[in-house]
Design an enzyme around this catalytic site. Structure first.
Site, PDB file in Angstrom:
ATOM      1  N   SER A 184       0.868  -1.188   0.000  1.00 41.61           N
ATOM      2  CA  SER A 184       0.000   0.000   0.000  1.00 41.61           C
ATOM      3  C   SER A 184       0.896   1.226   0.000  1.00 41.61           C
ATOM      4  O   SER A 184       2.066   1.147   0.416  1.00 41.61           O
ATOM      5  CB  SER A 184      -0.860   0.000   1.264  1.00 41.61           C
ATOM      6  OG  SER A 184      -1.434   1.273   1.478  1.00 41.61           O
ATOM      7  N   TYR A 211      -2.659  -1.343  10.324  1.00 39.99           N
ATOM      8  CA  TYR A 211      -2.549  -1.446   8.864  1.00 39.99           C
ATOM      9  C   TYR A 211      -1.210  -0.857   8.393  1.00 39.99           C
ATOM     10  O   TYR A 211      -0.483  -1.481   7.616  1.00 39.99           O
ATOM     11  CB  TYR A 211      -3.726  -0.701   8.217  1.00 39.99           C
ATOM     12  CG  TYR A 211      -3.812  -0.843   6.714  1.00 39.99           C
ATOM     13  CD1 TYR A 211      -4.366  -1.985   6.141  1.00 39.99           C
ATOM     14  CD2 TYR A 211      -3.333   0.145   5.861  1.00 39.99           C
ATOM     15  CE1 TYR A 211      -4.452  -2.126   4.764  1.00 39.99           C
ATOM     16  CE2 TYR A 211      -3.415   0.021   4.491  1.00 39.99           C
ATOM     17  CZ  TYR A 211      -3.991  -1.111   3.943  1.00 39.99           C
ATOM     18  OH  TYR A 211      -4.077  -1.242   2.569  1.00 39.99           O
TER      19      TYR A 211
HETATM   20  P1  NAD Z   1     -11.108  -6.185  -0.653  1.00 41.89           P
HETATM   21  O1  NAD Z   1     -11.690  -6.055   0.693  1.00 41.89           O
HETATM   22  O2  NAD Z   1     -12.009  -6.262  -1.832  1.00 41.89           O
HETATM   23  O3  NAD Z   1     -10.124  -7.435  -0.742  1.00 41.89           O
HETATM   24  C1  NAD Z   1      -9.524  -8.064   0.348  1.00 41.89           C
HETATM   25  C2  NAD Z   1      -9.707  -9.556   0.188  1.00 41.89           C
HETATM   26  O4  NAD Z   1      -8.995 -10.238   1.214  1.00 41.89           O
HETATM   27  C3  NAD Z   1     -11.184  -9.960   0.322  1.00 41.89           C
HETATM   28  O5  NAD Z   1     -11.520 -10.802  -0.765  1.00 41.89           O
HETATM   29  C4  NAD Z   1     -11.231 -10.720   1.636  1.00 41.89           C
HETATM   30  O6  NAD Z   1     -12.203 -11.744   1.668  1.00 41.89           O
HETATM   31  C5  NAD Z   1      -9.824 -11.294   1.682  1.00 41.89           C
HETATM   32  N1  NAD Z   1      -9.424 -11.682   3.033  1.00 41.89           N
HETATM   33  C6  NAD Z   1      -9.554 -10.962   4.178  1.00 41.89           C
HETATM   34  N2  NAD Z   1      -9.088 -11.674   5.207  1.00 41.89           N
HETATM   35  C7  NAD Z   1      -8.662 -12.861   4.723  1.00 41.89           C
HETATM   36  C8  NAD Z   1      -8.086 -14.012   5.298  1.00 41.89           C
HETATM   37  N3  NAD Z   1      -7.866 -14.087   6.603  1.00 41.89           N
HETATM   38  N4  NAD Z   1      -7.775 -15.052   4.497  1.00 41.89           N
HETATM   39  C9  NAD Z   1      -8.005 -15.005   3.160  1.00 41.89           C
HETATM   40  N5  NAD Z   1      -8.549 -13.932   2.558  1.00 41.89           N
HETATM   41  C10 NAD Z   1      -8.872 -12.879   3.330  1.00 41.89           C
HETATM   42  O7  NAD Z   1     -10.131  -4.935  -0.802  1.00 41.89           O
HETATM   43  P2  NAD Z   1      -8.962  -4.636  -1.865  1.00 41.89           P
HETATM   44  O8  NAD Z   1      -8.858  -3.167  -1.934  1.00 41.89           O
HETATM   45  O9  NAD Z   1      -9.130  -5.397  -3.107  1.00 41.89           O
HETATM   46  O10 NAD Z   1      -7.674  -5.139  -1.066  1.00 41.89           O
HETATM   47  C11 NAD Z   1      -6.727  -6.041  -1.607  1.00 41.89           C
HETATM   48  C12 NAD Z   1      -5.333  -5.684  -1.119  1.00 41.89           C
HETATM   49  O11 NAD Z   1      -4.971  -4.399  -1.631  1.00 41.89           O
HETATM   50  C13 NAD Z   1      -5.222  -5.579   0.409  1.00 41.89           C
HETATM   51  O12 NAD Z   1      -4.009  -6.166   0.830  1.00 41.89           O
HETATM   52  C14 NAD Z   1      -5.192  -4.081   0.651  1.00 41.89           C
HETATM   53  O13 NAD Z   1      -4.503  -3.732   1.824  1.00 41.89           O
HETATM   54  C15 NAD Z   1      -4.454  -3.612  -0.592  1.00 41.89           C
HETATM   55  N6  NAD Z   1      -4.644  -2.193  -0.900  1.00 41.89           N
HETATM   56  C16 NAD Z   1      -5.871  -1.712  -1.285  1.00 41.89           C
HETATM   57  C17 NAD Z   1      -5.990  -0.355  -1.549  1.00 41.89           C
HETATM   58  C18 NAD Z   1      -7.291   0.252  -1.993  1.00 41.89           C
HETATM   59  O14 NAD Z   1      -7.367   1.503  -2.064  1.00 41.89           O
HETATM   60  N7  NAD Z   1      -8.315  -0.517  -2.308  1.00 41.89           N
HETATM   61  C19 NAD Z   1      -4.890   0.495  -1.425  1.00 41.89           C
HETATM   62  C20 NAD Z   1      -3.685  -0.030  -1.019  1.00 41.89           C
HETATM   63  C21 NAD Z   1      -3.565  -1.373  -0.764  1.00 41.89           C
END
Ligand code: NAD
Length: 268
Positions: free
Chosen positions: A152, A165
């Site tokens: 991130s 986080y």
């Molecule tokens: P999201 O909530 O759609 O995806 C997260 C996924 O992780 C979900 O499918 C959830 O079911 C799964 N998950 C949660 N706990 C789990 C566990 N214990 N075991 C297996 N799966 C698990 O959100 P996203 O934005 O797609 O996030 C994906 C990644 O991107 C994350 O690591 C997040 O920190 C990172 N990220 C997202 C953003 C953003 O702005 N969306 C920015 C920076 C980083």
């Protein structure tokens, strides 16, 4: 992209958002995809359907294999079983995408130890456990491999109210570098992709509210939030042989968010 066709890939947390887009993109590149989900398979089934539709364009048996694998990445026994299942079904595992992640909002002086551990347990410990099991397998089969951690911008930008986080993504930077250095001589590349503000379910607090979205986007030099597909494109590049000489790096995919946006106007 070069070198992706036929590669066996595991994407954690692939039933929504960025993980779903990565699974679809890698299938389009010809990878076999193991789609991990934590509890309910419905999102993972949707990922599988979309991935095969896009990869195969209605051609039956286009060669892309898919697999749904249940597992909570914060549980060691689940991770071991998940990696074993992928190896058993696909024959090997070449590419791991550590995408699963969670966040909780709370003043730092009030967060409970349980909530703190939960976030670290999924984002950092979970990613490490998946990497550990994948590396063990790659070493046993004497294979080259790729690990990509979804970090991130908060790997480097402090995030008040989200201390667990921020710590998890900061720790991920060191994990990426340490594993990259330790296994470089075995042909295992380890990199991170660090998304900026991306429209996914994790951000539903602002993505569906035009006013809040405008505030978020005002901090982004290129003026808009990113899409999951834009994050998946960076992952595909780093996973491919186009990135064969890159290891231990974090690629920020953030439209300039980490460039100290408030300094856009030199006179401010
Ligand atoms: P999201 O909530 O759609 O995806 C997260 C996924 O992780 C979900 O499918 C959830 O079911 C799964 N998950 C949660 N706990 C789990 C566990 N214990 N075991 C297996 N799966 C698990 O959100 P996203 O934005 O797609 O996030 C994906 C990644 O991107 C994350 O690591 C997040 O920190 C990172 N990220 C997202 C953003 C953003 O702005 N969306 C920015 C920076 C980083």
């Amino acid at each position: 992209m070069n070198g992706l066709k036929g590669k066996n890939t595991l994407i954690t947390g692939a039933s929504s958002g960025i993980g779903q887009a990565i699974a679809i993109r890698l299938a389009q590149e010809g990878c076999n995809i193991a789609i991990n989900y934590r509890k309910s398979p419905s999102g993972a089934e949707e990922t599988e359907e979309m991935a095969l539709q896009k990869a195969c364009k209605n051609v039956e048996n286009c060669g892309v294999k898919s697999l749904l694998v249940q597992g909570d990445v914060s549980k060691e026994s689940d991770v071991i079983e998940m990696v074993n299942t992928v190896v058993e079904k696909f024959g090997s595992l070449d590419i791991l995408i550590n995408n699963a992640g969670i966040q909780t909002e709370c003043p730092s002086h009030e967060i409970t130890a349980e909530d703190f551990d939960r976030v670290i347990g999924v984002n950092l410990r979970g990613s490490y456990l998946c990497a550990r099991e994948t590396i063990k397998h790659l070493l046993t089969q004497n294979r080259r491999g790729v690990i990509i951690n979804i970090s991130s911008v908060h790997e480097i930008i402090p995030r008040p109210m989200y201390v667990s986080y921020s710590i998890s993504k900061g720790g991920m930077e060191n994990m990426t570098k340490t594993l990259a250095l330790e296994y470089a001589h075995r042909g295992i590349r380890v990199n991170s992709v660090a998304p900026g503000a991306t429209i996914t379910p994790i951000n539903e607090a602002w993505t569906d509210d035009p006013e809040k979205k405008a505030v978020v986007e005002s901090h982004i030099p290129m003026g808009r939030a990113g899409t999951s597909e834009e994050m998946a494109a960076a992952v595909a590049f780093l996973a491919s042989d186009e990135a064969a000489y890159i290891t231990g790096q974090t690629l920020f995919v953030d439209a300039g968010l980490t460039l100290y946006a408030d300094f856009r106007e030199p006179w401010s």
